[in-house]
Design an enzyme around this catalytic site. Structure first.
Site, PDB file in Angstrom:
ATOM      1  N   VAL A 148     -18.340  12.813   2.801  1.00 34.61           N
ATOM      2  CA  VAL A 148     -17.708  13.322   1.647  1.00 34.61           C
ATOM      3  C   VAL A 148     -17.321  12.183   0.501  1.00 34.61           C
ATOM      4  O   VAL A 148     -17.058  11.095   0.805  1.00 34.61           O
ATOM      5  CB  VAL A 148     -16.253  14.070   1.998  1.00 34.61           C
ATOM      6  CG1 VAL A 148     -16.317  15.056   2.877  1.00 34.61           C
ATOM      7  CG2 VAL A 148     -15.474  13.054   3.050  1.00 34.61           C
ATOM      8  N   ARG A 192       0.860  -1.281   0.146  1.00 38.12           N
ATOM      9  CA  ARG A 192      -0.245  -0.007  -0.051  1.00 38.12           C
ATOM     10  C   ARG A 192       0.986   1.365   0.076  1.00 38.12           C
ATOM     11  O   ARG A 192       0.395   2.486  -0.039  1.00 38.12           O
ATOM     12  CB  ARG A 192      -0.844  -0.042   1.039  1.00 38.12           C
ATOM     13  CG  ARG A 192      -1.997  -1.289   1.295  1.00 38.12           C
ATOM     14  CD  ARG A 192      -3.189  -0.714   0.346  1.00 38.12           C
ATOM     15  NE  ARG A 192      -3.848   0.180   1.156  1.00 38.12           N
ATOM     16  CZ  ARG A 192      -4.980   1.167   0.653  1.00 38.12           C
ATOM     17  NH1 ARG A 192      -5.295   0.853  -0.834  1.00 38.12           N
ATOM     18  NH2 ARG A 192      -5.604   2.038   1.060  1.00 38.12           N
ATOM     19  N   TYR A 252     -20.793   0.986  12.855  1.00 35.22           N
ATOM     20  CA  TYR A 252     -20.196   1.968  12.616  1.00 35.22           C
ATOM     21  C   TYR A 252     -20.534   3.326  13.560  1.00 35.22           C
ATOM     22  O   TYR A 252     -19.667   3.860  14.177  1.00 35.22           O
ATOM     23  CB  TYR A 252     -20.334   2.627  11.331  1.00 35.22           C
ATOM     24  CG  TYR A 252     -19.499   3.632  10.816  1.00 35.22           C
ATOM     25  CD1 TYR A 252     -18.138   3.630  10.565  1.00 35.22           C
ATOM     26  CD2 TYR A 252     -19.954   4.904  10.678  1.00 35.22           C
ATOM     27  CE1 TYR A 252     -17.147   4.652  10.259  1.00 35.22           C
ATOM     28  CE2 TYR A 252     -19.513   5.881  10.238  1.00 35.22           C
ATOM     29  CZ  TYR A 252     -17.781   5.947   9.966  1.00 35.22           C
ATOM     30  OH  TYR A 252     -17.239   6.875   9.531  1.00 35.22           O
ATOM     31  N   LYS A 255     -18.134   4.875  16.211  1.00 41.64           N
ATOM     32  CA  LYS A 255     -17.779   6.556  16.061  1.00 41.64           C
ATOM     33  C   LYS A 255     -18.104   7.223  17.744  1.00 41.64           C
ATOM     34  O   LYS A 255     -17.570   8.146  18.228  1.00 41.64           O
ATOM     35  CB  LYS A 255     -18.332   7.185  15.139  1.00 41.64           C
ATOM     36  CG  LYS A 255     -17.578   6.759  13.816  1.00 41.64           C
ATOM     37  CD  LYS A 255     -15.988   6.809  13.675  1.00 41.64           C
ATOM     38  CE  LYS A 255     -15.474   6.848  12.517  1.00 41.64           C
ATOM     39  NZ  LYS A 255     -14.035   6.896  12.676  1.00 41.64           N
ATOM     40  N   THR A 273     -15.190  10.047  -0.651  1.00 44.01           N
ATOM     41  CA  THR A 273     -14.007   9.177  -0.641  1.00 44.01           C
ATOM     42  C   THR A 273     -14.406   7.613  -1.243  1.00 44.01           C
ATOM     43  O   THR A 273     -15.590   7.340  -1.149  1.00 44.01           O
ATOM     44  CB  THR A 273     -13.591   9.144   0.851  1.00 44.01           C
ATOM     45  OG1 THR A 273     -14.431   8.645   1.651  1.00 44.01           O
ATOM     46  CG2 THR A 273     -13.056  10.659   1.144  1.00 44.01           C
ATOM     47  N   ASP A 282      -1.070  -3.186  10.053  1.00 46.28           N
ATOM     48  CA  ASP A 282      -2.445  -3.523   9.771  1.00 46.28           C
ATOM     49  C   ASP A 282      -3.185  -3.273  11.194  1.00 46.28           C
ATOM     50  O   ASP A 282      -2.781  -3.740  12.448  1.00 46.28           O
ATOM     51  CB  ASP A 282      -2.884  -4.966   9.537  1.00 46.28           C
ATOM     52  CG  ASP A 282      -4.330  -5.289   9.565  1.00 46.28           C
ATOM     53  OD1 ASP A 282      -4.925  -4.443   9.610  1.00 46.28           O
ATOM     54  OD2 ASP A 282      -4.609  -6.411   8.714  1.00 46.28           O
TER      55      ASP A 282
END
Length: 226
Positions: free
Chosen positions: A171, A37, A140, A144, A173, A55
Site C-alpha cells: 500500500v 514524533r 524483511y 515477517k 505508505t 524506541d
C-alpha cells in the site's frame, strides 16, 4: 467500545488504524518513537487518545513502553504494527519488540501482528541471527516469517486470546512508496476488524489474513518446532 493499543502509530498504516478506530468511538492508545514524533498524532491526542513513547529498536525502551501501557490499564486489543523495511534494525523492531510487548503487556483479548506477503520468501532458519541490531543477519522477508510464526505460536499457547497475523498488501505508505498498487483503506481494514469486530470470523485465532480472507502462510508458520 474497545481500548486498543497500536504500535508505530505516528504514520502509515498505524496512523490510519488509530484514526479509524478513534472515528468509530474506540479508545485508542497511540505509540511514537520519540516525544517529537507525538506531533504527528496531536489531533488524536486532542480527541482523547492516550500516548506512550519509546524506541522499539531498544529493548529497554520497549520494556518501558510495556510499562506505560500497563499503567493505563488493560487493553482489549494490541495491534503490533511498527516495522522497518531494511537494515540492522529489522529483527529488533519487527520481531523482538512484538515478542517483548506480547510477553510484558497485560494479556488482551485480541492480538494482531503485521505480516507481509513477502514472508513467503523468508528463510525458516534461526541460526546466526543477530537480534541486537548491531549487524544485518536477516531480511524483511525473514522478519515477517518470524513474526507470523510468533502470532501462530501465541494462538496455540494462549487459547483464550485471539491472535492473528495480517498481510496488509503493498500500500502507498512511506514504507510502501507512492507507487504501491494496493488499496490503502483495505490495507488497514483487516487490522481494525480483527481488533474490534463482532463478526465471528474476527473472533477466531491462529489465522493469516489478507483483506479479511484467510490465506495459507509459509509452511514453517504451522511447524510447532520452528
Amino acid at each position: 467500545m474497545a481500548r486498543v493499543f497500536v504500535t508505530g502509530s505516528a504514520d502509515g498504516l498505524g496512523l490510519a488504524v488509530a484514526r479509524t478506530l478513534s472515528d468509530e468511538g474506540h479508545e485508542v492508545v497511540v505509540h511514537a518513537r520519540s516525544r517529537e514524533r507525538l506531533e504527528a498524532v496531536a489531533a488524536l491526542l486532542e480527541r482523547g487518545a492516550a500516548a506512550v513513547v519509546g524506541d522499539l529498536s531498544d529493548p529497554d525502551q520497549t520494556r518501558a513502553v510495556a510499562e506505560q501501557v500497563n499503567e493505563l490499564g488493560p487493553m482489549d486489543a494490541v495491534i503490533h504494527n511498527a516495522g522497518v523495511y531494511s537494515g540492522a534494525l529489522v529483527l529488533p523492531v519487527n520481531v523482538v519488540a512484538p515478542y517483548l510487548l506480547t510477553a510484558l503487556i497485560r494479556r488482551p483479548a485480541r492480538l494482531v501482528y503485521l505480516s507481509s506477503g513477502m514472508h513467503q520468501g523468508g528463510r525458516p532458519d534461526l541460526r546466526g541471527r543477530d537480534w541486537t541490531g548491531r549487524r544485518v543477519t536477516a531480511s524483511y522477508s525473514d522478519s515477517k516469517l518470524f513474526v507470523t510464526a510468533l502470532a501462530a505460536a501465541v494462538a496455540r499457547r494462549w487459547p483464550e486470546v485471539c491472535s492473528n497475523a495480517v498481510d496488509p498488501g503493498w500500500v502507498p505508505t512511506k514504507m510502501g512508496g507512492p507507487g504501491a498498487p494496493d488499496d490503502l483503506r483495505l490495507g488497514h481494514l483487516t487490522q481494525e476488524w480483527l481488533a474490534t469486530g463482532d463478526d465471528p470470523r474476527a473472533r477466531t485465532s491462529g489465522g493469516y489474513w489478507h483483506h479479511q480472507e484467510l490465506l495459507d502462510p509459509h509452511p514453517a508458520v504451522r511447524d510447532e518446532q520452528f
